[in-house]
Design a protein around this motif. Structure first.
Motif, PDB file in Angstrom:
ATOM      1  N   GLU A  28       0.821  -1.211   0.000  1.00 10.75           N
ATOM      2  CA  GLU A  28       0.000   0.000   0.000  1.00 10.75           C
ATOM      3  C   GLU A  28       0.859   1.267   0.000  1.00 10.75           C
ATOM      4  O   GLU A  28       0.474   2.290  -0.578  1.00 10.75           O
ATOM      5  N   ILE A  29       2.014   1.190   0.663  1.00  7.56           N
ATOM      6  CA  ILE A  29       2.921   2.338   0.689  1.00  7.56           C
ATOM      7  C   ILE A  29       3.297   2.745  -0.725  1.00  7.56           C
ATOM      8  O   ILE A  29       3.343   3.935  -1.061  1.00  7.56           O
ATOM      9  N   SER A  30       3.539   1.740  -1.548  1.00  7.17           N
ATOM     10  CA  SER A  30       3.880   1.998  -2.942  1.00  7.17           C
ATOM     11  C   SER A  30       2.816   2.864  -3.619  1.00  7.17           C
ATOM     12  O   SER A  30       3.129   3.835  -4.305  1.00  7.17           O
ATOM     13  N   ASN A  31       1.558   2.527  -3.374  1.00  6.67           N
ATOM     14  CA  ASN A  31       0.462   3.311  -3.962  1.00  6.67           C
ATOM     15  C   ASN A  31       0.389   4.715  -3.373  1.00  6.67           C
ATOM     16  O   ASN A  31       0.175   5.691  -4.093  1.00  6.67           O
ATOM     17  N   HIS A  32       0.588   4.801  -2.061  1.00  3.78           N
ATOM     18  CA  HIS A  32       0.570   6.110  -1.402  1.00  3.78           C
ATOM     19  C   HIS A  32       1.603   7.048  -2.029  1.00  3.78           C
ATOM     20  O   HIS A  32       1.303   8.184  -2.366  1.00  3.78           O
ATOM     21  N   LEU A  33       2.819   6.543  -2.155  1.00  5.72           N
ATOM     22  CA  LEU A  33       3.909   7.376  -2.678  1.00  5.72           C
ATOM     23  C   LEU A  33       3.591   7.871  -4.085  1.00  5.72           C
ATOM     24  O   LEU A  33       3.873   9.026  -4.428  1.00  5.72           O
ATOM     25  N   GLU A  34       2.966   7.020  -4.870  1.00  2.60           N
ATOM     26  CA  GLU A  34       2.595   7.443  -6.220  1.00  2.60           C
ATOM     27  C   GLU A  34       1.567   8.577  -6.158  1.00  2.60           C
ATOM     28  O   GLU A  34       1.667   9.556  -6.896  1.00  2.60           O
ATOM     29  N   THR A  35       0.625   8.447  -5.246  1.00  2.00           N
ATOM     30  CA  THR A  35      -0.394   9.483  -5.072  1.00  2.00           C
ATOM     31  C   THR A  35       0.234  10.834  -4.734  1.00  2.00           C
ATOM     32  O   THR A  35      -0.185  11.870  -5.227  1.00  2.00           O
ATOM     33  N   PHE A  36       1.256  10.805  -3.905  1.00  5.40           N
ATOM     34  CA  PHE A  36       1.898  12.062  -3.495  1.00  5.40           C
ATOM     35  C   PHE A  36       2.696  12.698  -4.621  1.00  5.40           C
ATOM     36  O   PHE A  36       3.038  13.883  -4.546  1.00  5.40           O
ATOM     37  N   GLY A  37       3.018  11.902  -5.655  1.00  9.88           N
ATOM     38  CA  GLY A  37       3.739  12.469  -6.786  1.00  9.88           C
ATOM     39  C   GLY A  37       5.179  11.993  -6.903  1.00  9.88           C
ATOM     40  O   GLY A  37       5.978  12.580  -7.632  1.00  9.88           O
ATOM     41  N   PHE A  38       5.510  10.925  -6.196  1.00 11.14           N
ATOM     42  CA  PHE A  38       6.874  10.394  -6.289  1.00 11.14           C
ATOM     43  C   PHE A  38       7.051   9.508  -7.517  1.00 11.14           C
ATOM     44  O   PHE A  38       8.152   9.051  -7.786  1.00 11.14           O
ATOM     45  N   GLY A  39       5.983   9.250  -8.236  1.00 10.10           N
ATOM     46  CA  GLY A  39       6.066   8.313  -9.345  1.00 10.10           C
ATOM     47  C   GLY A  39       5.919   6.899  -8.829  1.00 10.10           C
ATOM     48  O   GLY A  39       5.685   6.696  -7.634  1.00 10.10           O
ATOM     49  N   GLU A  40       6.049   5.953  -9.716  1.00 11.86           N
ATOM     50  CA  GLU A  40       5.876   4.562  -9.309  1.00 11.86           C
ATOM     51  C   GLU A  40       7.122   4.047  -8.618  1.00 11.86           C
ATOM     52  O   GLU A  40       8.186   3.961  -9.222  1.00 11.86           O
ATOM     53  N   ILE A  41       7.013   3.766  -7.341  1.00  5.15           N
ATOM     54  CA  ILE A  41       8.133   3.209  -6.583  1.00  5.15           C
ATOM     55  C   ILE A  41       7.922   1.707  -6.500  1.00  5.15           C
ATOM     56  O   ILE A  41       6.987   1.242  -5.844  1.00  5.15           O
ATOM     57  N   SER A  42       8.790   0.966  -7.173  1.00  8.58           N
ATOM     58  CA  SER A  42       8.548  -0.478  -7.338  1.00  8.58           C
ATOM     59  C   SER A  42       8.856  -1.260  -6.067  1.00  8.58           C
ATOM     60  O   SER A  42       9.463  -0.759  -5.135  1.00  8.58           O
ATOM     61  N   GLU A  43       8.451  -2.521  -6.079  1.00 10.28           N
ATOM     62  CA  GLU A  43       8.615  -3.377  -4.899  1.00 10.28           C
ATOM     63  C   GLU A  43      10.077  -3.655  -4.588  1.00 10.28           C
ATOM     64  O   GLU A  43      10.461  -3.781  -3.440  1.00 10.28           O
ATOM     65  N   GLY A  44      10.872  -3.740  -5.661  1.00  8.71           N
ATOM     66  CA  GLY A  44      12.305  -3.932  -5.468  1.00  8.71           C
ATOM     67  C   GLY A  44      12.950  -2.790  -4.709  1.00  8.71           C
ATOM     68  O   GLY A  44      14.062  -2.914  -4.192  1.00  8.71           O
ATOM     69  N   THR A  45      12.248  -1.675  -4.665  1.00  6.45           N
ATOM     70  CA  THR A  45      12.717  -0.522  -3.891  1.00  6.45           C
ATOM     71  C   THR A  45      12.141  -0.548  -2.484  1.00  6.45           C
ATOM     72  O   THR A  45      12.860  -0.358  -1.497  1.00  6.45           O
ATOM     73  N   ILE A  46      10.837  -0.773  -2.399  1.00  9.39           N
ATOM     74  CA  ILE A  46      10.139  -0.693  -1.116  1.00  9.39           C
ATOM     75  C   ILE A  46      10.646  -1.721  -0.114  1.00  9.39           C
ATOM     76  O   ILE A  46      11.017  -1.389   1.014  1.00  9.39           O
ATOM     77  N   TYR A  47      10.678  -2.973  -0.520  1.00  9.00           N
ATOM     78  CA  TYR A  47      10.943  -4.040   0.446  1.00  9.00           C
ATOM     79  C   TYR A  47      12.328  -3.959   1.087  1.00  9.00           C
ATOM     80  O   TYR A  47      12.436  -4.079   2.318  1.00  9.00           O
TER      81      TYR A  47
END
Lengths: 109, 109
Positions: A28-47
């Motif tokens: 869900e964090i991934s989706n949140h960050l996109e909403t804020f305007g960070f672009g798509e932050i992939s899972e390979g980054t988040i985890y």
DNA sequence: GCTAGTATCTTGCAATACAATATAGTCAGG
DNA sequence: CCTGACTATATTGTATTGCAAGATACTAGC
């Protein structure tokens, strides 16, 4: 959108801030960050970041079932996490200030 | 001061902006950046960036004697350098905007 | 059963800031 | 004259970090 090199060192704090706002899980964090305007932050980054934050004891995780899919891991900040987030925000303001000084002489030529 | 991880991807643009402001050389850029509040940016950081900018043809260098020391290399922006700098500034504004959205809900608790 | 969406995690790579080190010119003091 | 401080450029090696790619697995609808 925003080049990834520019995000280095910021995503850790950004993710911490998202978790501070409301208890949530990685997907869900991934989706949140996109909403804020960070672009798509992939899972390979988040985890990897989440695991690092956990290792450093800035967050703690708790498994809970999902209504539609595998179990989720909900995270929340530890006291050390709050401290770290404060430092992060202070540093961010310093950075903004330095950039503002740098760009001050720039009258949009 | 500002953690180095947070500067990644920003120093390149920052150095380009310093050079745009007034033709200058690496050793002096280091001092300028400190004045703006970036902290001490060491030579091991500056020179690789300068060389990269030159390799990418964003800047061109010219040797000139110094009144007190070894020769200096003065740099100025190429047209491609100006373009790149514009992109950088746009990206920086996007980043600021995303961070602003993220921190919006934060009322200093 | 198969596909799509949800969800976590690992591996390997590329980019980059920086400490450490090397080299060398200028200049003031002893 | 020579030693140290300041000026000035450059290289090497290391640690950090974002991310693509892929593995695993649960749920639901067709």
């Amino acid at each position: 959108m925003i080049p990834s090199q520019m995000l280095k060192g910021l995503l850790e704090g950004a993710i911490l801030e998202v978790i501070r706002g409301n208890e949530t899980y990685a997907y869900e964090i991934s989706n949140h960050l996109e909403t804020f305007g960070f672009g798509e932050i992939s899972e390979g980054t988040i985890y990897p970041i989440i695991l690092r934050l956990q290792k450093n004891q800035y967050i703690t995780g708790e498994n809970r079932p999902s209504p539609s899919g595998p179990k989720r891991k909900y995270y929340r900040l530890t006291p050390a996490g709050f401290d770290y987030l404060d430092t992060f925000k202070t540093d961010w303001h310093k950075l903004q200030s330095a950039m503002r000084n740098l760009l001050k002489g720039d009258d949009g030529v």
